[in-house]
Scaffold this active site. Structure first.
Site, short mmCIF file in Angstrom:
data_model
loop_
_atom_site.label_atom_id
_atom_site.label_comp_id
_atom_site.label_asym_id
_atom_site.label_seq_id
_atom_site.Cartn_x
_atom_site.Cartn_y
_atom_site.Cartn_z
N LYS A 140 -0.02 5.63 11.74
CA LYS A 140 1.17 4.91 12.09
C LYS A 140 2.43 5.73 11.95
O LYS A 140 2.51 6.63 10.98
CB LYS A 140 0.98 3.52 11.57
CG LYS A 140 1.84 3.45 10.07
CD LYS A 140 1.49 2.21 9.39
CE LYS A 140 2.85 1.24 9.63
NZ LYS A 140 3.60 1.54 8.46
N HIS A 181 -4.31 1.75 7.82
CA HIS A 181 -4.98 1.84 6.32
C HIS A 181 -5.43 0.60 5.84
O HIS A 181 -6.29 0.53 4.83
CB HIS A 181 -4.15 2.54 5.47
CG HIS A 181 -3.17 2.03 4.78
ND1 HIS A 181 -2.03 1.87 5.44
CD2 HIS A 181 -3.07 1.35 3.56
CE1 HIS A 181 -1.18 1.23 4.21
NE2 HIS A 181 -1.91 1.14 3.47
N ASP A 184 7.63 -2.02 10.11
CA ASP A 184 6.90 -1.34 9.24
C ASP A 184 5.42 -2.14 8.90
O ASP A 184 4.42 -1.33 8.45
CB ASP A 184 7.55 -1.18 8.02
CG ASP A 184 7.05 0.02 6.82
OD1 ASP A 184 6.32 1.00 7.58
OD2 ASP A 184 7.16 -0.22 5.76
N HIS A 231 -0.08 -4.04 9.75
CA HIS A 231 -0.96 -4.61 8.56
C HIS A 231 -1.10 -6.10 8.73
O HIS A 231 -2.07 -6.54 8.48
CB HIS A 231 -0.15 -4.05 7.48
CG HIS A 231 -0.11 -2.88 7.24
ND1 HIS A 231 -0.90 -1.66 7.87
CD2 HIS A 231 0.75 -1.92 6.52
CE1 HIS A 231 -0.25 -0.52 7.49
NE2 HIS A 231 0.68 -0.67 6.93
#
Ligand code: BG6
Length: 490
Positions: A151, A181, A238, A243
């Site tokens: 990313k 991740h 971010d 995520h």
């Protein structure tokens, strides 16, 4: 099952990610006997290094990694290190120069190869173009050639689309492994196990029984040395399209027809496409000022290195999202993530509806303990159920109690980096835990309106919060408006 032989090429092989995470993960895979003798690592980078220097750096990084365990496994296994050491080599070159790729081709030969892009995002397209031009991504017969992309995958919906188009000019979708991740975290993978291998959660997992869901990813760290990167990124880009959307998708998706990569990714795409954010009033953007964390004074974001003194970049974001489908209509999903918050804690809290009627004279229905199932992702790993019980004594009084499953009490696995599963899956061709082009785009599409509002101060003001606090008070108001409140951040 051992992974087939493979040359593992890391672009950015001299960098931090390689030492901190990839090499330790490969070491753990070697300890578990999952790598073939035909496995080797080629680190590609521009720095002036030699094979020996790089090996010494990897050795040191591994010693640091195992030392953190503080258990019997706290010593680097000599046999494994000797095995790995001879399989590491360095290739110096620019990521843009075709000559680098020619030399790389000679090093790899004709076998399987994985190309890991552990580099700044601006190189993703170029490296893949060059790999293609040098025919390093051509798969002949049974050999595979795969690319792992780190990313950030794009900067918004349009750039993510463009990057997908560019990569797909050289590669087929099944050769691309877009990493997030969070999907390497045991507790994240466990969400699917929890939901789909048990009989009692799933029947309750819907709008009839769930009032709302809260997803929190709170960090205590600030921007550290990444000011330059973070200034152009911010908390929303971010953390959210990647995520947090993965956590949301795992929580809200329908049961896939199988655990095949595409079956799982189809369901994720569907639920991500149903996400809807109503308006700027449903988004809170915050930025940390100075404060105290763990008894130590810390500076505000605008005083961090490489950050503009009048920066408008958010370091915190909270959002209220709706999922427009039959299972979730009317059930808000509240997300929040931020840096320099009071605690480090990632969790998903499923708030169930109250009992419809209170039989208990001394405890009115609105005082009954809310039923909450909390999935603790990190640093605690486990699941807690909160419910009401009778307080012992002659009168009927109710109190809240908790039932807790803690990973570390049940399983004695050593700590992992979270990259073990992901690397092993790529070596064996299982893309379930990687993002497909449409998953990435669906994640961006869900946050694009919020990104656009963030560009306009009057629509989405920046709310200050003190470092070490629970975030801006405006985020509390977001839930209070609906008669709800955030889980404690302590
Ligand atoms: C990264 C972000 O993707 O995830 C970082 O770029 C963030 O800013 C990190 O700190 C959080 O990861 P984890 O595993 O510590 O929750």
């Amino acid at each position: 099952r051992r992974a087939p032989p493979c040359t593992f090429v890391v672009f950015g092989g001299g960098g931090d990610l390689t030492k901190r995470l990839l090499v330790p993960a490969i070491y753990n895979l070697a300890c578990a006997g999952l790598l073939d003798d035909g496995f080797s690592i080629v680190a590609v980078d521009w720095a002036e290094l030699s094979d020996d220097i790089l090996r010494a750096q990897f050795h040191e990084a591994l010693q640091d990694f195992v030392a953190k365990r503080g258990t019997a496994a706290a010593v680097l296994r000599d046999d494994i290190w000797r095995w790995l050491n001879t399989r590491v080599s360095y290739l110096r070159g620019s990521f843009e120069d075709p000559a680098t790729f020619e030399r790389l081709g000679a090093r790899i030969g004709s076998g399987n190869a994985v190309f890991y892009l552990a580099v700044a995002a601006r190189f993703f397209g170029t490296i893949v173009d060059r790999l293609g031009e040098s025919h390093l991504t051509d798969e002949v017969g049974e050999t595979y050639r795969r690319v792992i992309v780190e990313k950030p995958f794009g900067h918004d919906l349009n750039s993510a689309r463009e990057l997908n188009i560019r990569l797909l000019r050289t590669l087929r979708e099944r050769q691309i492994y877009r990493i997030d991740h969070y999907l390497g975290k045991e507790t994240v993978q466990n969400i699917m196990a929890l939901r789909f291998s048990n009989g009692f959660f799933e029947p309750l997992w819907n709008r009839q029984n769930i009032d709302h869901v809260q997803i929190t990813a709170a960090e205590t760290v600030g921007v550290e040395k990444r000011g330059r990167f973070y200034e152009g990124t911010g908390a929303l880009r971010d953390m959210v399209p990647n995520h947090l959307m993965q956590l949301l998708a795992m929580t809200a998706m329908e049961a896939p027809v199988s655990f095949d990569a595409d079956a799982v990714r189809d369901e994720k795409s569907k639920v991500l496409k149903a996400i809807h954010c109503t308006g700027p009033e449903d988004v809170v953007r915050g930025q940390y000022g100075g404060g105290v964390l763990g008894g130590t004074p810390v500076r505000g974001y605008r005083d961090e290195p490489d950050v503009a003194p009048a920066s408008r970049t958010e370091t915190y974001v909270a959002m209220k999202l709706a999922i427009d489908n039959w299972r979730w209509a009317g059930v808000p999903f509240y997300l929040r993530t931020g840096k320099r918050l009071a605690v480090r804690k990632t969790e998903i809290a499923i708030h169930f509806r109250r009992a419809p009627y209170a039989l208990f004279r001394d405890t009115p229905v609105d005082r009954l303990t809310p039923n909450i199932m909390t999935i603790h992702i990190q640093p605690t790993e486990g699941v807690t159920l909160q419910f009401g019980a009778k307080i012992p004594g002659p009168t009927v009084r109710l109190g809240g109690v908790r039932m807790k499953f803690d990973y570390s009490e049940w399983f004695s696995e050593g700590p992992s980096t979270g990259y073990e599963t992901l690397i092993y899956d790529c070596l064996t061709g299982d893309a379930t835990l990687f993002q497909r082009a449409d998953n990435i785009e669906a994640g961006w599409r869900a946050v694009q309106p919020a990104l656009d509002w963030g560009e306009r101060t009057e629509a989405a003001p920046l709310c200050p919060y003190a470092a070490g606090s629970a975030g801006p008070i405006e985020a509390d108001a977001l839930l209070a408006r609906d008669g709800r409140q955030w889980q404690d951040l302590a």
